[in-house]
Design a protein around this motif. Structure first.
Motif, short mmCIF file in Angstrom:
data_model
loop_
_atom_site.label_atom_id
_atom_site.label_comp_id
_atom_site.label_asym_id
_atom_site.label_seq_id
_atom_site.Cartn_x
_atom_site.Cartn_y
_atom_site.Cartn_z
N UNK A 185 7.11 -1.37 6.66
CA UNK A 185 6.05 -2.34 6.35
C UNK A 185 5.06 -1.78 5.34
N UNK A 186 4.72 -0.51 5.47
CA UNK A 186 3.79 0.10 4.52
C UNK A 186 4.45 0.25 3.15
N UNK A 187 5.74 0.54 3.16
CA UNK A 187 6.49 0.58 1.91
C UNK A 187 6.46 -0.78 1.21
N UNK A 188 6.58 -1.84 2.02
CA UNK A 188 6.51 -3.21 1.49
C UNK A 188 5.12 -3.52 0.98
N UNK A 232 0.36 5.59 11.33
CA UNK A 232 -0.20 4.72 10.30
C UNK A 232 -0.79 5.53 9.14
N UNK A 233 -1.51 6.58 9.44
CA UNK A 233 -2.14 7.39 8.40
C UNK A 233 -1.10 8.10 7.54
N UNK A 234 -0.09 8.66 8.20
CA UNK A 234 0.95 9.37 7.45
C UNK A 234 1.71 8.42 6.53
N UNK A 235 2.06 7.25 7.06
CA UNK A 235 2.80 6.29 6.25
C UNK A 235 1.95 5.76 5.10
N UNK A 236 0.66 5.56 5.35
CA UNK A 236 -0.24 5.12 4.27
C UNK A 236 -0.30 6.16 3.16
N UNK A 244 -10.56 -4.33 7.29
CA UNK A 244 -10.49 -3.15 6.42
C UNK A 244 -11.86 -2.50 6.30
N UNK A 245 -12.89 -3.32 6.18
CA UNK A 245 -14.25 -2.79 6.12
C UNK A 245 -14.59 -2.03 7.39
N UNK A 246 -14.20 -2.57 8.54
CA UNK A 246 -14.45 -1.88 9.82
C UNK A 246 -13.72 -0.55 9.86
N UNK A 247 -12.43 -0.57 9.52
CA UNK A 247 -11.65 0.66 9.60
C UNK A 247 -12.08 1.68 8.55
N UNK A 248 -12.63 1.20 7.46
CA UNK A 248 -13.19 2.13 6.47
C UNK A 248 -14.27 3.00 7.14
N UNK A 266 0.93 5.81 -0.71
CA UNK A 266 -0.28 5.72 -1.55
C UNK A 266 -0.98 4.38 -1.33
N UNK A 267 -1.19 4.06 -0.06
CA UNK A 267 -1.91 2.84 0.32
C UNK A 267 -3.11 3.25 1.16
N UNK A 268 -4.21 2.58 0.98
CA UNK A 268 -5.42 2.88 1.73
C UNK A 268 -5.14 2.76 3.23
N UNK A 269 -5.36 3.82 4.03
CA UNK A 269 -5.07 3.74 5.47
C UNK A 269 -5.90 2.68 6.19
#
Length: 637
Positions: free
Chosen positions: A548-551, A480-484, A611-615, A488-491
Motif C-alpha cells: 500500500x505504501x508502495x502504491x 508503517x515507519x519503515x515502509x514510509x 496527517x496534521x495530528x500524526x505530524x 520516501x513517503x511522509x510517515x
C-alpha cells in the motif's frame, strides 16, 4: 500504568484459577484450542474427557456451544438450556439457540419448543411458534395481529406459515390496502412471480397498478410513455415519484421535463414538490449542468441540507467569485451559520475581499478546533495546530471493575487468540450494558493491550474526543515507519491513511474488495508487486503496508508530488481524479470542496487532518500538508 496492567493480569489469571505467569497462560490457551478441536471434530468421550480441564477458562462456553450444536439431543437438554440461560447474549448463543429450536421443531416436540422459543430471526420457526400456540388454545386476538408483519413480505414465506395466513385472512386482517402494499414491496424487489397472486386481492379499480409497478421497476423511463397513467390519483402518483427518483441522477433533464409535463395532472403536496426540486438540483450538480447553480439556489430553505450547501459552495468556488461565495454562505439557513465549513468559507471570502477584521477573528476561533477546518484556520493564522490533548484519567477501581467482567475477559482472550470478529462482538456486548465511565475504562484497558480499534470507536461513540493518544495510536509503528522510509513517503501521511482506512484493524475488509490495514485491493497489490497477490495475504500487516505504501508512492509520482491529489486518487482512483481537475489553477482548499464524490471529499479532509495530528505525535516538521491552503491544484499533471 505497568503496575496497574500487572494487577489486571492478576485478576484475569485468578479468574482462570491458575498460577500467574505468561507461560502458564499460553499453556491454558493451547489447552483450550485442543478442547475446542475435540468439541468440533472429536468423539463425545474425547471432548468430555478434557472439557473439565478448562472449566474456569473464559472461553470454555465457546467450546461447550460447539459441542452441543454438533450433538443435539434431548439428553443434552439440561446442558443446552443451562448454557443459554447463563450466556443469553453471547456471540455463540444465537447459533446454539437456533440449532436447538430447529431440533425441537424437526422432532415435532411441540411443548418443549414452545417453552424454549425465543425469536432468532427465522421465519419458519416464528410461524411454527404462532401456529402451535393457536393449536394449543391461544387466543386468535392475541396471535393473529402478529401475523401481519410475516405476511407483508416481498417474497413467499415458508409453507409452515400457510395455516397462520389462512386463519389471518379468514379473520378479516387481509385488506386491499395491505395487498397493494405487499404488491409494491414485491415489485420493488423484482419478485414479479408474486404479483399475479397479489393482483387478485386488489380492488378491481386498482388491478392495473400491478402492471404499472412492474413496468416502472423494470424500466423507470416507461412513465414517459403516452397514456401510461389512467387515473392520476395518489396511487399512481406514488409510481411516478418512484420512477422519477430512479431516473433523476441518470437523466436529470428528462426528469425536469417529465416533472413539468406531469406535475399539473397530479395533486402533489408541498413537501413532495420541495423534495423533488432538491433532487433535480443535486442531479444537475452531479452532472455539472449549466443550470446547476440556478436550481441549487431555488431549493426551498426548509429542505436545504448539507448536500445542497456543499454544491452551492462548490460551484461558487469553481467560478472563483469570492463575493458570490460570501453571499451563498451568508444566505444559508440560520441553523447552518455556525457550521465550521460555513464559518471558514465566510472568513476565507472576506479575507480574499480585503475585509480582515471579521475573518481574523473567525480564523482565530476556528484554529482552536482539532479538525480539518481548524487546522486550515491555524495554518492561515500562521500558528501551531492545537491538538488539545486531554488524557483520560481512569480510577484504578474502574479498571478493576471492568477487567473483572466475564464479558471483558472473553473479549480479551478472543483478542489474544486473534478471533477478532468474536472479540468485537463480546466488546459490543460489554459496551451495550456499560456506563460511560465503564466504557472509558474499557477503552483505556484495550489500548494498553494493543487493541487499538476499540478505543477509537468507543471514544467516538461516547463523545470523549480529547485523548489524542487513544484516538490516534501509533499502532504498527515500526512497520508503517519503515515502509514510509523505504518508499520516501511522509510517515505521518502513511499513519493517517491507515487510521482513516481501517482504524488499524488488520483484518478489515470492504465491500469493494479492499483489505487489511491500508485497505488495498488485491488487483492493485498485484500490480505493485508484479505478481499475483491474494486477499488473504493482505491481512498480514507487513505485506499490506509494504504494497500500500508502495502504491501511495506511485500515486505521489503520478500526481507530481501533490499529496492532496494523491490522497483523492488513493480513495477514488487516479483516472477519476484526473477528470476532476480544475479548468484553471485553483487553491487546494477550494478544489477539495469541488470533488463531486462526497466519500472522496470527506476522505481527503480526514486524511489531511489526521496527517496534521500524526505530524505532532511523530514530532515531525516536514509534513506535506502544512500550509495546504497556499497549495494549488493545476489543470494538468
Amino acid at each position: 500504568m505497568v503496575n496497574l496492567f500487572n494487577k489486571m493480569l492478576l485478576i484475569f489469571c485468578a479468574f482462570f484459577a491458575y498460577s500467574i505467569n505468561a507461560q502458564d497462560i499460553e499453556q491454558i490457551r493451547d489447552l483450550y484450542l485442543k478442547v475446542e478441536h475435540e468439541a468440533r471434530y472429536g468423539t463425545k468421550s474425547s471432548y468430555l474427557d478434557i472439557a473439565d480441564e478448562i472449566v474456569d477458562y473464559p472461553l470454555a462456553p465457546y467450546a461447550e456451544a460447539i459441542y452441543l450444536v454438533r450433538n443435539m439431543s434431548l439428553a443434552n437438554k439440561h446442558r443446552i438450556t443451562r448454557l443459554l440461560s447463563r450466556y443469553p447474549d453471547a456471540p455463540f448463543s444465537h447459533k446454539l439457540q437456533k440449532a436447538w429450536l430447529q431440533y425441537l421443531a424437526d422432532g415435532q416436540l411441540r411443548q418443549a419448543f414452545l417453552e424454549e422459543y425465543v425469536d432468532v430471526g427465522d421465519t419458519r420457526l416464528t410461524c411454527l411458534n404462532l401456529t402451535w400456540q393457536l393449536q394449543n388454545g391461544a387466543s386468535e386476538q392475541h396471535i393473529l395481529p402478529q401475523v401481519t408483519e410475516l405476511w407483508m413480505a416481498p417474497f413467499s414465506q415458508p409453507k409452515e406459515c400457510n395455516f397462520l395466513f389462512n386463519k389471518w385472512q379468514k379473520a378479516g386482517y387481509l385488506t386491499t390496502d395491505k395487498a397493494l402494499e405487499r404488491l409494491i414491496l414485491a415489485a420493488k424487489q423484482k419478485n414479479y412471480g408474486l404479483l399475479s397472486y397479489l393482483k387478485n386481492l386488489l380492488d378491481p379499480s386498482d388491478t392495473h397498478l400491478a402492471s404499472l409497478w412492474k413496468s416502472v421497476v423494470t424500466r423507470p423511463a416507461n412513465v414517459a410513455k403516452t397514456n401510461f397513467f389512467l387515473l392520476y390519483n395518489d396511487k399512481e402518483k406514488d409510481i411516478l415519484l418512484f420512477a422519477l427518483n430512479k431516473l433523476v441522477f441518470v437523466a436529470p433533464e428528462k426528469v425536469d421535463n417529465l416533472w413539468s409535463e406531469l406535475s399539473p395532472k397530479f395533486a402533489f403536496t408541498e413537501t413532495e414538490v420541495n423534495y423533488l426540486t432538491k433532487r433535480i438540483a443535486l442531479a444537475y450538480a452531479v452532472t455539472t449542468h449549466d443550470s446547476s447553480l440556478e436550481w441549487l439556489l431555488k431549493v426551498p430553505e426548509e429542505v436545504v441540507d448539507e448536500s445542497v450547501k456543499q454544491w452551492r459552495l462548490a460551484f461558487s468556488l469553481e467560478k472563483g467569485d469570492w463575493q458570490q461565495t460570501l453571499n451563498i454562505m451568508s444566505s444559508l439557513p440560520e441553523q447552518m451559520q455556525t457550521d465550521e465549513s460555513v464559518v471558514y468559507w465566510k472568513a476565507r471570502s472576506l479575507d480574499e475581499l480585503g475585509d480582515q477584521t471579521w475573518s481574523k477573528r473567525a480564523f482565530s476561533e476556528l484554529s482552536e478546533r482539532r479538525d480539518y477546518y481548524g487546522f486550515l484556520a491555524a495554518n492561515k493564522m500562521g500558528v501551531e495546530a492545537n491538538l488539545r490533548h486531554e488524557p483520560l484519567e481512569i480510577l484504578e477501581r474502574d479498571f478493576i471493575n471492568v477487567g473483572s467482567s466475564k464479558v471483558m475477559q472473553r473479549a480479551f482472550e478472543l483478542f489474544k487468540l486473534n478471533r477478532l470478529n468474536d472479540a468485537r462482538k463480546e466488546w459490543n456486548l460489554l459496551i451495550k450494558y456499560s456506563t460511560t465511565r465503564e466504557k472509558l475504562a474499557a477503552a483505556k484497558l484495550a489500548y494498553n493491550w494493543g487493541w487499538y480499534d476499540r478505543p477509537i470507536f468507543t471514544l467516538a461513540a461516547v463523545g470523549y474526543l480529547n485523548d489524542v493518544n487513544l484516538r490516534f495510536p501509533l499502532a504498527y509503528k515500526s512497520i508503517l515507519s519503515t515502509s514510509a522510509k523505504n518508499n520516501v513517503v511522509d510517515p505521518a501521511f502513511v499513519f493517517a491513511i491507515a487510521r482513516r482506512e481501517s482504524s488499524f484493524m488488520h483484518d478489515a475488509y470492504s465491500s469493494a474488495g479492499a483489505a487489511g490495514l491500508m485497505q488495498i485491493k488485491p488487483s492493485t497489490a498485484s500490480y505493485m508487486a508484479k505478481s499475483k497477490v491474494r486477499r488473504k495475504q493482505l491481512f498480514k500487516p507487513e505485506k499490506n503496508v509494504k504494497l500500500a505504501t508502495n502504491y501511495l508512492s506511485y500515486l505521489m509520482k503520478k500526481s507530481k508530488g501533490n499529496p492532496i491529489v494523491a490522497t483523492a486518487a488513493y480513495n477514488a482512483g487516479f483516472s477519476k481524479v484526473k477528470r476532476w481537475l480544475p479548468e484553471k489553477e485553483m487553491a487546494a482548499d477550494a478544489w477539495i470542496e469541488t470533488i463531486p464524490y462526497k466519500e472522496t471529499r470527506n476522505y481527503v479532509k480526514a486524511v489531511m487532518a489526521y496527517t496534521e495530528v500524526y505530524q505532532k505525535l511523530l514530532k515531525r516538521t516536514d509534513n506535506v500538508f502544512a500550509k495546504s491552503q497556499d497549495a494549488v491544484i493545476s489543470p494538468t499533471l
